[in-house]
Write a protein that holds these residues in place. Structure first.
Motif, short mmCIF file in Angstrom:
data_model
loop_
_atom_site.label_atom_id
_atom_site.label_comp_id
_atom_site.label_asym_id
_atom_site.label_seq_id
_atom_site.Cartn_x
_atom_site.Cartn_y
_atom_site.Cartn_z
N MET A 1 0.88 -1.18 0.02
CA MET A 1 0.02 0.21 -0.16
C MET A 1 0.62 1.20 0.07
SD MET A 1 -3.07 0.68 2.66
CE MET A 1 -3.19 2.32 3.34
N THR A 2 0.67 2.05 -1.09
CA THR A 2 1.58 3.41 -1.04
C THR A 2 1.03 4.37 -0.19
OG1 THR A 2 0.27 4.51 -2.71
CG2 THR A 2 1.83 3.02 -3.67
N LYS A 3 1.89 5.19 0.60
CA LYS A 3 1.74 6.05 1.39
C LYS A 3 2.06 7.65 0.92
CE LYS A 3 0.98 3.53 4.98
NZ LYS A 3 -0.38 3.18 5.52
N LEU A 4 1.28 8.66 1.32
CA LEU A 4 1.45 10.04 0.94
C LEU A 4 2.35 10.39 2.24
CD1 LEU A 4 0.97 12.53 -0.70
CD2 LEU A 4 -0.87 12.95 0.66
N ILE A 5 3.80 10.75 1.99
CA ILE A 5 4.65 11.13 3.01
C ILE A 5 5.11 12.44 2.71
CG2 ILE A 5 6.97 10.48 3.82
CD1 ILE A 5 6.57 7.68 2.85
N LEU A 6 4.90 13.41 3.82
CA LEU A 6 5.50 14.84 3.64
C LEU A 6 6.91 14.95 4.42
CD1 LEU A 6 3.31 17.88 4.13
CD2 LEU A 6 5.36 17.75 5.80
N ILE A 7 7.80 15.25 3.84
CA ILE A 7 9.18 15.48 4.58
C ILE A 7 9.57 16.90 4.25
CG2 ILE A 7 11.60 14.79 4.47
CD1 ILE A 7 10.56 12.33 3.08
N THR A 8 10.27 17.59 5.46
CA THR A 8 10.81 18.82 5.39
C THR A 8 12.26 18.97 5.23
OG1 THR A 8 11.04 19.10 7.74
CG2 THR A 8 9.07 20.00 6.57
N GLY A 9 13.08 19.59 4.55
CA GLY A 9 14.57 19.71 4.65
C GLY A 9 14.96 18.48 3.51
N ILE A 10 14.64 18.53 2.54
CA ILE A 10 14.86 17.49 1.46
C ILE A 10 15.93 17.61 0.61
CG2 ILE A 10 12.44 16.63 1.42
CD1 ILE A 10 12.18 17.97 -1.51
N SER A 11 16.60 18.67 0.58
CA SER A 11 17.51 19.26 -0.43
C SER A 11 19.02 18.54 -0.13
CB SER A 11 17.79 20.80 -0.44
OG SER A 11 18.46 21.13 1.11
N LYS A 12 19.05 17.88 0.89
CA LYS A 12 20.38 17.30 0.98
C LYS A 12 20.21 16.37 2.29
CE LYS A 12 22.49 21.35 2.90
NZ LYS A 12 23.17 22.54 2.86
N GLY A 13 21.28 15.68 2.34
CA GLY A 13 21.55 14.47 3.63
C GLY A 13 20.45 13.63 3.53
N LEU A 14 19.94 13.39 5.01
CA LEU A 14 18.81 12.52 5.34
C LEU A 14 17.60 12.92 4.66
CD1 LEU A 14 18.38 9.90 6.86
CD2 LEU A 14 17.89 11.48 8.94
N GLY A 15 17.35 13.98 4.58
CA GLY A 15 16.06 14.50 3.84
C GLY A 15 15.97 14.04 2.42
N TYR A 16 17.23 14.21 1.72
CA TYR A 16 17.19 13.79 0.23
C TYR A 16 17.26 12.37 -0.01
CZ TYR A 16 18.79 13.83 -4.32
OH TYR A 16 18.76 13.36 -5.84
N ALA A 17 18.05 11.59 0.97
CA ALA A 17 18.02 10.27 1.09
C ALA A 17 16.64 9.50 1.29
CB ALA A 17 18.81 9.69 2.03
N MET A 18 15.96 9.98 2.15
CA MET A 18 14.71 9.49 2.48
C MET A 18 13.63 9.77 1.28
SD MET A 18 13.77 10.11 6.57
CE MET A 18 14.21 11.99 6.35
N THR A 19 13.73 10.93 0.83
CA THR A 19 12.86 11.21 -0.48
C THR A 19 13.23 10.17 -1.65
OG1 THR A 19 12.82 13.72 0.12
CG2 THR A 19 12.58 13.18 -2.20
N GLU A 20 14.37 10.07 -1.77
CA GLU A 20 14.85 9.00 -2.81
C GLU A 20 14.52 7.60 -2.65
OE1 GLU A 20 18.75 9.96 -5.44
OE2 GLU A 20 19.17 9.34 -3.39
N GLY A 21 14.48 7.39 -1.33
CA GLY A 21 14.04 5.92 -0.75
C GLY A 21 12.63 5.57 -0.94
#
Length: 131
Positions: A1-21
């Motif tokens: 089941m897909t989720k709608l995920i909101l993430i702040t701080g996505i430009s680099k580091g952990l936020g970017y990695a979570m976005t990609e993943g």
């Protein structure tokens, strides 16, 4: 089941990695960061249904506008990840650091604003994560 995920701080580091993943796993990511250049690059790499916006989460008006825009386009997110931060420079603990106010403002303000913006609109519980 897909989720709608909101993430702040996505430009680099952990936020970017979570976005990609999360996108690679088939989830939809709604994200923000302060850097418009970084947001433009992420938009080029990951298109719809993902949605990325330049937002400074320490700015009350920008957070409110972003939350309203998100909620007009999407249902309330299933998961909210507060990852926004700024880098502070190492210093002894007892030395005043001007960026300390900004760091606490970003974390505390975003935490309060996201709850006000998203929780009342949700008909079901959502997962809130602070990093």
């Amino acid at each position: 089941m897909t989720k709608l995920i909101l993430i702040t701080g996505i430009s680099k580091g952990l936020g970017y990695a979570m976005t990609e993943g999360f996108i690679q796993q088939g989830h939809t990511v709604i994200g923000c960061a302060r850097s418009l250049d970084a947001i433009d690059k992420i938009r080029q790499k990951y298109g719809a249904p993902n949605d990325f916006t330049s937002v400074d989460v320490a700015n009350e008006q920008l957070v409110k506008k972003w939350a309203l825009d998100v909620l007009q386009k999407y249902s309330p997110p299933d998961i909210v990840i507060n990852n926004a931060a700024i880098t502070n420079y190492p210093a002894p603990v007892l030395v005043y650091r001007p960026e300390a106010q900004e760091i606490s403002t970003i974390f505390g303000y975003w935490s309060f604003q996201q709850e006000k913006a998203f929780e009342p609109k949700s008909t079901q519980p959502f997962l809130l994560i602070f990093l």
